[in-house]
Write an enzyme that holds these catalytic residues in place. Structure first.
Site, mmCIF file in Angstrom:
data_model
loop_
_atom_site.group_PDB
_atom_site.id
_atom_site.type_symbol
_atom_site.label_atom_id
_atom_site.label_comp_id
_atom_site.label_asym_id
_atom_site.label_seq_id
_atom_site.Cartn_x
_atom_site.Cartn_y
_atom_site.Cartn_z
ATOM 1 N N SER A 142 -10.341 4.102 6.165
ATOM 2 C CA SER A 142 -10.319 3.396 7.453
ATOM 3 C C SER A 142 -11.661 3.550 8.151
ATOM 4 O O SER A 142 -12.363 4.555 7.964
ATOM 5 C CB SER A 142 -9.241 4.001 8.354
ATOM 6 O OG SER A 142 -9.387 3.526 9.680
ATOM 7 N N TYR A 155 -5.636 11.597 11.666
ATOM 8 C CA TYR A 155 -5.844 10.376 10.875
ATOM 9 C C TYR A 155 -7.306 10.278 10.412
ATOM 10 O O TYR A 155 -7.587 9.974 9.248
ATOM 11 C CB TYR A 155 -5.455 9.179 11.735
ATOM 12 C CG TYR A 155 -5.470 7.832 11.052
ATOM 13 C CD1 TYR A 155 -4.415 7.440 10.210
ATOM 14 C CD2 TYR A 155 -6.507 6.930 11.267
ATOM 15 C CE1 TYR A 155 -4.422 6.190 9.610
ATOM 16 C CE2 TYR A 155 -6.516 5.684 10.670
ATOM 17 C CZ TYR A 155 -5.468 5.321 9.840
ATOM 18 O OH TYR A 155 -5.472 4.072 9.252
ATOM 19 N N LYS A 159 -8.594 10.248 6.569
ATOM 20 C CA LYS A 159 -9.306 9.081 6.027
ATOM 21 C C LYS A 159 -10.729 9.461 5.580
ATOM 22 O O LYS A 159 -11.226 8.930 4.595
ATOM 23 C CB LYS A 159 -9.329 7.951 7.058
ATOM 24 C CG LYS A 159 -7.940 7.361 7.343
ATOM 25 C CD LYS A 159 -7.317 6.775 6.085
ATOM 26 C CE LYS A 159 -6.068 5.969 6.366
ATOM 27 N NZ LYS A 159 -5.452 5.428 5.129
HETATM 28 P P1 NDP Z 1 2.082 -0.438 7.666
HETATM 29 O O1 NDP Z 1 2.541 0.536 8.684
HETATM 30 O O2 NDP Z 1 2.235 -1.904 7.930
HETATM 31 O O3 NDP Z 1 2.780 -0.103 6.249
HETATM 32 C C1 NDP Z 1 2.750 1.201 5.760
HETATM 33 C C2 NDP Z 1 3.285 1.226 4.345
HETATM 34 O O4 NDP Z 1 3.211 2.575 3.856
HETATM 35 C C3 NDP Z 1 4.752 0.815 4.251
HETATM 36 O O5 NDP Z 1 4.957 0.159 3.027
HETATM 37 C C4 NDP Z 1 5.463 2.172 4.253
HETATM 38 O O6 NDP Z 1 6.745 2.146 3.643
HETATM 39 C C5 NDP Z 1 4.504 2.985 3.422
HETATM 40 N N1 NDP Z 1 4.630 4.444 3.593
HETATM 41 C C6 NDP Z 1 4.509 5.169 4.727
HETATM 42 N N2 NDP Z 1 4.695 6.477 4.481
HETATM 43 C C7 NDP Z 1 4.935 6.587 3.133
HETATM 44 C C8 NDP Z 1 5.218 7.675 2.267
HETATM 45 N N3 NDP Z 1 5.276 8.937 2.714
HETATM 46 N N4 NDP Z 1 5.432 7.410 0.959
HETATM 47 C C9 NDP Z 1 5.375 6.139 0.483
HETATM 48 N N5 NDP Z 1 5.126 5.064 1.269
HETATM 49 C C10 NDP Z 1 4.906 5.287 2.579
HETATM 50 O O7 NDP Z 1 0.551 -0.067 7.374
HETATM 51 P P2 NDP Z 1 -0.725 -1.006 7.190
HETATM 52 O O8 NDP Z 1 -0.430 -2.078 6.227
HETATM 53 O O9 NDP Z 1 -1.275 -1.334 8.527
HETATM 54 O O10 NDP Z 1 -1.750 0.053 6.557
HETATM 55 C C11 NDP Z 1 -1.886 0.234 5.160
HETATM 56 C C12 NDP Z 1 -3.024 1.207 4.921
HETATM 57 O O11 NDP Z 1 -4.219 0.706 5.514
HETATM 58 C C13 NDP Z 1 -2.796 2.590 5.531
HETATM 59 O O12 NDP Z 1 -3.312 3.573 4.690
HETATM 60 C C14 NDP Z 1 -3.593 2.520 6.819
HETATM 61 O O13 NDP Z 1 -3.981 3.799 7.252
HETATM 62 C C15 NDP Z 1 -4.762 1.682 6.386
HETATM 63 N N6 NDP Z 1 -5.461 1.023 7.470
HETATM 64 C C16 NDP Z 1 -4.819 0.137 8.286
HETATM 65 C C17 NDP Z 1 -5.489 -0.479 9.313
HETATM 66 C C18 NDP Z 1 -4.846 -1.453 10.237
HETATM 67 O O14 NDP Z 1 -5.521 -1.878 11.193
HETATM 68 N N7 NDP Z 1 -3.627 -1.856 10.027
HETATM 69 C C19 NDP Z 1 -6.906 -0.171 9.559
HETATM 70 C C20 NDP Z 1 -7.484 0.770 8.644
HETATM 71 C C21 NDP Z 1 -6.773 1.334 7.644
HETATM 72 P P3 NDP Z 1 8.121 2.030 4.539
HETATM 73 O O15 NDP Z 1 8.153 0.620 5.065
HETATM 74 O O16 NDP Z 1 9.200 2.332 3.583
HETATM 75 O O17 NDP Z 1 7.952 3.038 5.637
#
Ligand code: NDP
Length: 247
Positions: A142, A155, A159
């Site tokens: 990130s 976080y 990251k």
């Molecule tokens: P979301 O919150 O939309 O989705 C998160 C996903 O991770 C879901 O599929 C969730 O599953 C899964 N998840 C969470 N915890 C676990 C776990 N312990 N084991 C397995 N699966 C898990 O996140 P985003 O799409 O926004 O983010 C995706 C990635 O991108 C993350 O790593 C985030 O830090 C990174 N990111 C996002 C940004 C943003 O602006 N959105 C910016 C920079 C980085 P379930 O639905 O079952 O909980």
């Protein structure tokens, strides 16, 4: 179709950025395993989108932060599909709060999910990749891991840690034709950012030279480059997808 015949696991592939990555891998010919931990309906929806488009997708539920679960899930994929060629460590969570008030449990949860989870999955997946003398690993880090952010010490540390993991793994596995890279998104429209108020979103936009939040597809495009033939000579790098907010 540069991932034709390849087996891919996308952690947190059920929603948001992970879903777009799953769709993109499928459009490149890969067979995708969609991981989630708590919300089966979203994973089912992602599988349906891929299958309706003519792709192959399966769902695998496990907590990336749990070593036993991660290892046995990856063993199951390899047993079922015959190999594991591509891993995208995308699962991530936030538990924000100013450091003075941050609970130790919120520190642990974020580090264990976002950083240790990537280590556990990469460790298990790399065994199959070493055997095949081919592999692609992409860690979703990130902009916060580079720029820092008040209220996100847990976080940001996780990251930033992923960057060190990426570079060290890239060095360890290069001789086996396994590339390991990172993609660092800026602010992307997903469930993770939808809770931000309109006022905060406007403030964020004002700091982005391209003056807009990104989409999950913007991130998936960068991942696709690193996984595909065009990215074959790239390893140990982090590709920033942030509209210019951090240079
Ligand atoms: P979301 O919150 O939309 O989705 C998160 C996903 O991770 C879901 O599929 C969730 O599953 C899964 N998840 C969470 N915890 C676990 C776990 N312990 N084991 C397995 N699966 C898990 O996140 P985003 O799409 O926004 O983010 C995706 C990635 O991108 C993350 O790593 C985030 O830090 C990174 N990111 C996002 C940004 C943003 O602006 N959105 C910016 C920079 C980085 P379930 O639905 O079952 O909980």
């Amino acid at each position: 179709m540069s991932l034709s015949g390849k087996i891919a696991l996308v952690t947190g592939g059920s929603r948001g950025i992970g879903r777009a990555i799953c769709q993109r891998i499928s459009s490149m010919g890969g067979h995708v395993y969609i991981n989630y931990v708590a919300n089966p309906a979203a994973a089912e929806e992602t599988r349906k989108i891929i299958q309706d488009a003519g792709g192959r997708a399966d769902i695998i539920c496990f907590d990336v932060a749990d070593g036993e679960q991660a290892q046995s899930a990856i063993k199951q994929i390899i047993a079922e599909a015959g190999s594991l060629d591509v891993l995208v460590n995308n699962a991530g969570i936030t538990r924000d709060g100013l450091m003075a008030r941050m609970k130790e449990s919120d520190w642990d949860l974020v580090i264990n999910t976002n950083l240790k989870g990537a280590f556990l999955c990469a460790k298990a997946a790399s065994k199959a990749m070493v055997k095949n003398r081919w592999g692609r690993i992409v860690n979703i880090t990130s902009v916060i891991g580079f720029a820092g952010n008040a209220g996100q010490v847990n976080y940001a540390a996780a990251k930033a840690g992923l960057v060190g993991l990426t570079k060290s793994m890239a060095r360890e596995f290069a001789s086996r034709n396994i590339t390991v890279n990172g993609v660092a998104p800026g602010y992307i429209v997903t469930d993770m950012t939808s809770s931000l108020s309109e006022e905060i979103q406007d403030k964020i936009k004002a700091e982005i030279p391209l003056a807009a939040l990104g989409t999950p597809e913007d991130v998936a495009g960068a991942v696709a480059y690193l996984l595909g033939d065009d990215g074959r000579y790239v390893t140990g790098q982090v590709l920033h997808v942030n509209g210019g907010m951090y240079m």
